[in-house]
Enzyme design. Structure first.
Site, PDB file in Angstrom:
ATOM      1  N   HIS A 169       0.844  -1.202   0.000  1.00 46.23           N
ATOM      2  CA  HIS A 169       0.000   0.000   0.000  1.00 46.23           C
ATOM      3  C   HIS A 169       0.881   1.254   0.000  1.00 46.23           C
ATOM      4  O   HIS A 169       1.789   1.376   0.801  1.00 46.23           O
ATOM      5  CB  HIS A 169      -0.912   0.019   1.231  1.00 46.23           C
ATOM      6  CG  HIS A 169      -2.178  -0.766   1.048  1.00 46.23           C
ATOM      7  ND1 HIS A 169      -3.325  -0.491   1.743  1.00 46.23           N
ATOM      8  CD2 HIS A 169      -2.466  -1.808   0.242  1.00 46.23           C
ATOM      9  CE1 HIS A 169      -4.288  -1.332   1.364  1.00 46.23           C
ATOM     10  NE2 HIS A 169      -3.790  -2.151   0.462  1.00 46.23           N
ATOM     11  N   TYR A 211      -8.985   5.840   7.679  1.00 44.03           N
ATOM     12  CA  TYR A 211      -9.062   6.182   9.115  1.00 44.03           C
ATOM     13  C   TYR A 211     -10.082   7.330   9.237  1.00 44.03           C
ATOM     14  O   TYR A 211      -9.960   8.340   8.532  1.00 44.03           O
ATOM     15  CB  TYR A 211      -7.719   6.684   9.641  1.00 44.03           C
ATOM     16  CG  TYR A 211      -6.650   5.632   9.761  1.00 44.03           C
ATOM     17  CD1 TYR A 211      -5.867   5.261   8.667  1.00 44.03           C
ATOM     18  CD2 TYR A 211      -6.391   5.013  10.981  1.00 44.03           C
ATOM     19  CE1 TYR A 211      -4.865   4.294   8.781  1.00 44.03           C
ATOM     20  CE2 TYR A 211      -5.385   4.056  11.102  1.00 44.03           C
ATOM     21  CZ  TYR A 211      -4.641   3.692  10.002  1.00 44.03           C
ATOM     22  OH  TYR A 211      -3.653   2.738  10.122  1.00 44.03           O
ATOM     23  N   PRO A 231      -3.521   0.405  18.867  1.00 45.47           N
ATOM     24  CA  PRO A 231      -3.306  -0.089  17.491  1.00 45.47           C
ATOM     25  C   PRO A 231      -3.447   0.991  16.405  1.00 45.47           C
ATOM     26  O   PRO A 231      -3.140   0.737  15.253  1.00 45.47           O
ATOM     27  CB  PRO A 231      -4.366  -1.173  17.325  1.00 45.47           C
ATOM     28  CG  PRO A 231      -5.350  -0.943  18.400  1.00 45.47           C
ATOM     29  CD  PRO A 231      -4.664  -0.251  19.498  1.00 45.47           C
ATOM     30  N   LYS A 235       1.569  -0.179  15.056  1.00 50.20           N
ATOM     31  CA  LYS A 235       2.964  -0.290  15.469  1.00 50.20           C
ATOM     32  C   LYS A 235       3.274  -1.528  16.305  1.00 50.20           C
ATOM     33  O   LYS A 235       4.443  -1.904  16.436  1.00 50.20           O
ATOM     34  CB  LYS A 235       3.355   0.953  16.302  1.00 50.20           C
ATOM     35  CG  LYS A 235       3.411   2.219  15.486  1.00 50.20           C
ATOM     36  CD  LYS A 235       4.479   2.145  14.410  1.00 50.20           C
ATOM     37  CE  LYS A 235       4.237   3.149  13.302  1.00 50.20           C
ATOM     38  NZ  LYS A 235       4.693   2.666  12.012  1.00 50.20           N
ATOM     39  N   TYR A 277       4.578   6.428   9.931  1.00 49.21           N
ATOM     40  CA  TYR A 277       3.688   5.314   9.606  1.00 49.21           C
ATOM     41  C   TYR A 277       4.447   4.189   8.887  1.00 49.21           C
ATOM     42  O   TYR A 277       4.265   3.020   9.202  1.00 49.21           O
ATOM     43  CB  TYR A 277       2.539   5.801   8.728  1.00 49.21           C
ATOM     44  CG  TYR A 277       1.373   4.817   8.621  1.00 49.21           C
ATOM     45  CD1 TYR A 277       1.310   3.892   7.586  1.00 49.21           C
ATOM     46  CD2 TYR A 277       0.339   4.818   9.555  1.00 49.21           C
ATOM     47  CE1 TYR A 277       0.262   2.989   7.490  1.00 49.21           C
ATOM     48  CE2 TYR A 277      -0.724   3.930   9.464  1.00 49.21           C
ATOM     49  CZ  TYR A 277      -0.756   3.017   8.421  1.00 49.21           C
ATOM     50  OH  TYR A 277      -1.800   2.119   8.331  1.00 49.21           O
TER      51      TYR A 277
HETATM   52  P1  FAS Z   1       1.905 -11.759  21.711  1.00 46.45           P
HETATM   53  O1  FAS Z   1       0.982 -11.367  22.827  1.00 46.45           O
HETATM   54  O2  FAS Z   1       1.400 -11.777  20.317  1.00 46.45           O
HETATM   55  O3  FAS Z   1       2.494 -13.229  21.976  1.00 46.45           O
HETATM   56  C1  FAS Z   1       2.882 -13.621  23.274  1.00 46.45           C
HETATM   57  C2  FAS Z   1       2.765 -15.137  23.344  1.00 46.45           C
HETATM   58  O4  FAS Z   1       3.242 -15.551  24.625  1.00 46.45           O
HETATM   59  C3  FAS Z   1       1.324 -15.602  23.223  1.00 46.45           C
HETATM   60  O5  FAS Z   1       1.226 -16.615  22.255  1.00 46.45           O
HETATM   61  C4  FAS Z   1       0.987 -16.118  24.626  1.00 46.45           C
HETATM   62  O6  FAS Z   1       0.101 -17.216  24.595  1.00 46.45           O
HETATM   63  C5  FAS Z   1       2.353 -16.512  25.144  1.00 46.45           C
HETATM   64  N1  FAS Z   1       2.434 -16.490  26.608  1.00 46.45           N
HETATM   65  C6  FAS Z   1       1.899 -15.579  27.451  1.00 46.45           C
HETATM   66  N2  FAS Z   1       2.188 -15.896  28.722  1.00 46.45           N
HETATM   67  C7  FAS Z   1       2.943 -17.038  28.676  1.00 46.45           C
HETATM   68  C8  FAS Z   1       3.547 -17.858  29.663  1.00 46.45           C
HETATM   69  N3  FAS Z   1       3.440 -17.569  30.952  1.00 46.45           N
HETATM   70  N4  FAS Z   1       4.236 -18.954  29.257  1.00 46.45           N
HETATM   71  C9  FAS Z   1       4.357 -19.237  27.930  1.00 46.45           C
HETATM   72  N5  FAS Z   1       3.797 -18.510  26.943  1.00 46.45           N
HETATM   73  C10 FAS Z   1       3.096 -17.411  27.322  1.00 46.45           C
HETATM   74  N6  FAS Z   1      -0.941  -4.506  16.630  1.00 46.45           N
HETATM   75  C11 FAS Z   1      -1.045  -3.860  15.449  1.00 46.45           C
HETATM   76  O7  FAS Z   1      -0.021  -3.447  14.899  1.00 46.45           O
HETATM   77  N7  FAS Z   1      -2.294  -3.673  14.862  1.00 46.45           N
HETATM   78  C12 FAS Z   1      -3.448  -4.143  15.451  1.00 46.45           C
HETATM   79  O8  FAS Z   1      -4.534  -3.968  14.917  1.00 46.45           O
HETATM   80  C13 FAS Z   1      -3.374  -4.828  16.665  1.00 46.45           C
HETATM   81  N8  FAS Z   1      -4.498  -5.338  17.267  1.00 46.45           N
HETATM   82  C14 FAS Z   1      -4.381  -5.989  18.480  1.00 46.45           C
HETATM   83  C15 FAS Z   1      -5.500  -6.524  19.143  1.00 46.45           C
HETATM   84  C16 FAS Z   1      -5.370  -7.175  20.382  1.00 46.45           C
HETATM   85  C17 FAS Z   1      -6.588  -7.756  21.081  1.00 46.45           C
HETATM   86  C18 FAS Z   1      -4.113  -7.290  20.990  1.00 46.45           C
HETATM   87  C19 FAS Z   1      -3.956  -7.967  22.334  1.00 46.45           C
HETATM   88  C20 FAS Z   1      -2.996  -6.775  20.341  1.00 46.45           C
HETATM   89  C21 FAS Z   1      -3.115  -6.130  19.079  1.00 46.45           C
HETATM   90  N9  FAS Z   1      -2.004  -5.625  18.404  1.00 46.45           N
HETATM   91  C22 FAS Z   1      -2.094  -4.972  17.221  1.00 46.45           C
HETATM   92  C23 FAS Z   1      -0.704  -5.762  18.950  1.00 46.45           C
HETATM   93  C24 FAS Z   1      -0.222  -7.150  18.616  1.00 46.45           C
HETATM   94  O9  FAS Z   1      -0.201  -7.326  17.235  1.00 46.45           O
HETATM   95  C25 FAS Z   1       1.096  -7.294  19.291  1.00 46.45           C
HETATM   96  O10 FAS Z   1       1.897  -6.148  19.105  1.00 46.45           O
HETATM   97  C26 FAS Z   1       1.860  -8.509  18.839  1.00 46.45           C
HETATM   98  O11 FAS Z   1       1.024  -9.620  19.000  1.00 46.45           O
HETATM   99  C27 FAS Z   1       3.107  -8.579  19.694  1.00 46.45           C
HETATM  100  O12 FAS Z   1       3.643  -9.821  19.533  1.00 46.45           O
HETATM  101  P2  FAS Z   1       4.343 -10.554  20.767  1.00 46.45           P
HETATM  102  O13 FAS Z   1       5.268  -9.613  21.430  1.00 46.45           O
HETATM  103  O14 FAS Z   1       4.854 -11.828  20.203  1.00 46.45           O
HETATM  104  O15 FAS Z   1       3.182 -10.808  21.835  1.00 46.45           O
HETATM  105  C1  PHB Z   2      -5.639  -3.983  10.980  1.00 44.96           C
HETATM  106  O1  PHB Z   2      -5.783  -4.255   9.767  1.00 44.96           O
HETATM  107  O2  PHB Z   2      -5.918  -4.794  11.891  1.00 44.96           O
HETATM  108  C2  PHB Z   2      -5.093  -2.631  11.357  1.00 44.96           C
HETATM  109  C3  PHB Z   2      -4.582  -1.822  10.358  1.00 44.96           C
HETATM  110  C4  PHB Z   2      -4.083  -0.564  10.692  1.00 44.96           C
HETATM  111  C5  PHB Z   2      -4.138  -0.143  12.015  1.00 44.96           C
HETATM  112  C6  PHB Z   2      -4.658  -0.976  13.014  1.00 44.96           C
HETATM  113  C7  PHB Z   2      -5.141  -2.226  12.678  1.00 44.96           C
HETATM  114  O3  PHB Z   2      -3.678   1.096  12.332  1.00 44.96           O
END
Ligand code: FAS
Ligand code: PHB
Length: 389
Positions: A72, A200, A292, A296, A384
């Protein structure tokens, strides 16, 4: 069992780190509390910075992303009846890749299975020990058996609710946090996107984001109250509200379909400082959370583990501790800039009723200035697409 690096968590942080360490010939084991299917079922990020794309290529997992991902060059912003575009490529010469975190995780899991590096799924009661000494170790339960993993280093990639940051003595870590008074209600559906780029929206009913995973799968979000429950939102109710927040020309062509997933994510900004505690290193959501809005979260996780992997390679290959000693400072420098952008964009695009008419006027003035200044648009664009590591 023994390994060089024990990685706690098989989300993007842990899996990317594992792939980078494998490439450098560094032995590593991932301990994940959930099943692989559960990890894949979580719907999260959708936009990858060039830095993240390059890292996935370096880790040897970029092939499907380049085949199926959507490059994009810009995104639209709508506000007060205006519709303007941030021309990412025109302003920075860079673009972003629309490719869901679920697919990134799937590619990393497939790669790890191919290289035969161990991931212990459903590892319960993970506990980390003696990380402030030079012989750390980890215990966990798997299939009803108590296990021990001796290692040189522990990478805390276990997310915001993980055990690693929680194991650090309170006196050793400083928490910086801001909780926002709303959440995002997200819906995933197999229908064509309403627009070919992301939209957005700042509307009088609240924030909206029209994103996508492919030409046939959408990810739509609306700002919602913290008290709201996802079960109170039928698909029809979601689409009706989403349609009200879309610009008229997009609302008219909105195609709806049954949701595959629907969830509410609370928004917070959080950073734990520092990110290193002896032989324990925090990376990704284990060390920080961003709202989000700026897309980032996943991208910061990738840059953290890129720095951590470089430090570990230096330690083993060159017997130098310079990279590891500087990990926390260098990672935090990028983290705080991403926190700032994510906070700024969230403050700009969401409704904050508590700030009254003056707060709304400030948002409108900021948007008016943004689209009257190419310099201001270039600042948004370069944040961005991702700042250098
Ligand atoms: P993660 O949380 O992805 O992974 C951590 C892992 O550790 C998980 O699999 C968990 O099960 C495991 N774990 C936890 N405790 C443990 C333990 N005690 N023992 C062993 N394993 C354990 N980012 C964006 O850029 N755009 C978005 O739209 C966006 N939406 C999101 C929506 C939600 C609901 C959440 C929670 C996050 C969102 N994020 C978004 C952020 C997300 O993408 C994170 O930045 C990304 O998953 C980070 O990756 P990890 O650091 O690997 O953490
Ligand atoms: C998504 O596609 O989940 C998404 C994209 C851009 C954002 C946040 C979430 O800023």
């Amino acid at each position: 069992m023994r390994t060089q690096v024990a990685i706690i968590g098989a989300g993007p942080s842990g899996l990317i780190l594992g792939a980078l360490l494998h490439k450098a010939g560094i032995d590593n084991v991932i301990l994940e509390q959930r099943s692989g299917d559960y990890v894949l079922s979580r719907i999260r990020a959708g936009v990858l910075e060039q830095v993240c794309v390059d890292l996935l290529d370096e880790a040897g997992v970029g092939e499907r992303m380049h085949k199926e991902g959507l490059p994009h060059d810009g995104f639209d912003m709508v506000f007060a009846g205006e519709r303007r575009r941030i021309d990412l490529f025109g302003l920075t010469g860079k673009r972003v890749m629309v490719y869901g975190q679920t697919e990134v995780t799937r590619d990393l899991m497939d790669h790890r299975a191919t290289i035969g590096r161990p991931t212990v799924y459903e590892a319960e009661n993970v506990r980390i020990h003696d990380f402030d000494g030079d012989k750390p170790w980890v215990t966990y339960t798997h299939a009803g058996r108590e296990e021990r993993l001796d290692c040189d280093f522990i990478a805390g990639c276990d997310g915001f609710h993980g055990v690693c940051r929680a194991s650090v003595p309170a006196r050793a870590i400083t928490h910086h946090e801001k909780v926002y008074p709303f959440g995002w209600l997200g819906l995933l559906a197999d229908v064509p996107p309403v627009h070919h780029e992301l939209i957005y929206g700042h509307t009088e009913r609240g924030f909206m984001l029209a994103s996508m995973r492919s030409h046939t799968r959408v990810r739509y979000y609306i700002q919602c109250g913290l008290h709201e429950k996802v079960e109170d939102w039928s698909d029809e109710a979601f689409y009706d509200e989403f349609r009200r927040r879309l610009p008229a020309e997009d609302a008219a062509r909105l195609i709806t379909g049954p949701s595959i997933e629907k969830s509410i994510a609370p928004l917070r900004s959080f950073v734990g400082e520092p990110l290193r505690f002896g032989r324990l290193f925090l990376a990704g959501d284990a060390g920080h959370i961003v709202p989000p809005t700026g897309a980032k979260g996943l991208n910061l996780a990738a840059s953290d583990v890129a720095l951590l992997a470089r430090g570990l390679v230096e330690h083993y290959a060159e017997r130098s501790s310079a990279g590891l000693d500087d990990y926390s400072r260098r990672a935090l420098a990028r983290i705080w800039k991403a926190e700032r952008f994510s906070w700024w964009f969230t403050q700009l695009m969401h409704l904050f009723p508590e700030t009254g008419s003056f707060g709304l006027k400030m948002q409108m003035a900021e948007l008016d200035y943004l689209f009257s200044s190419e310099s201001a648009q270039r600042v948004v664009a370069e944040n961005y697409v991702g700042l250098p590591i």
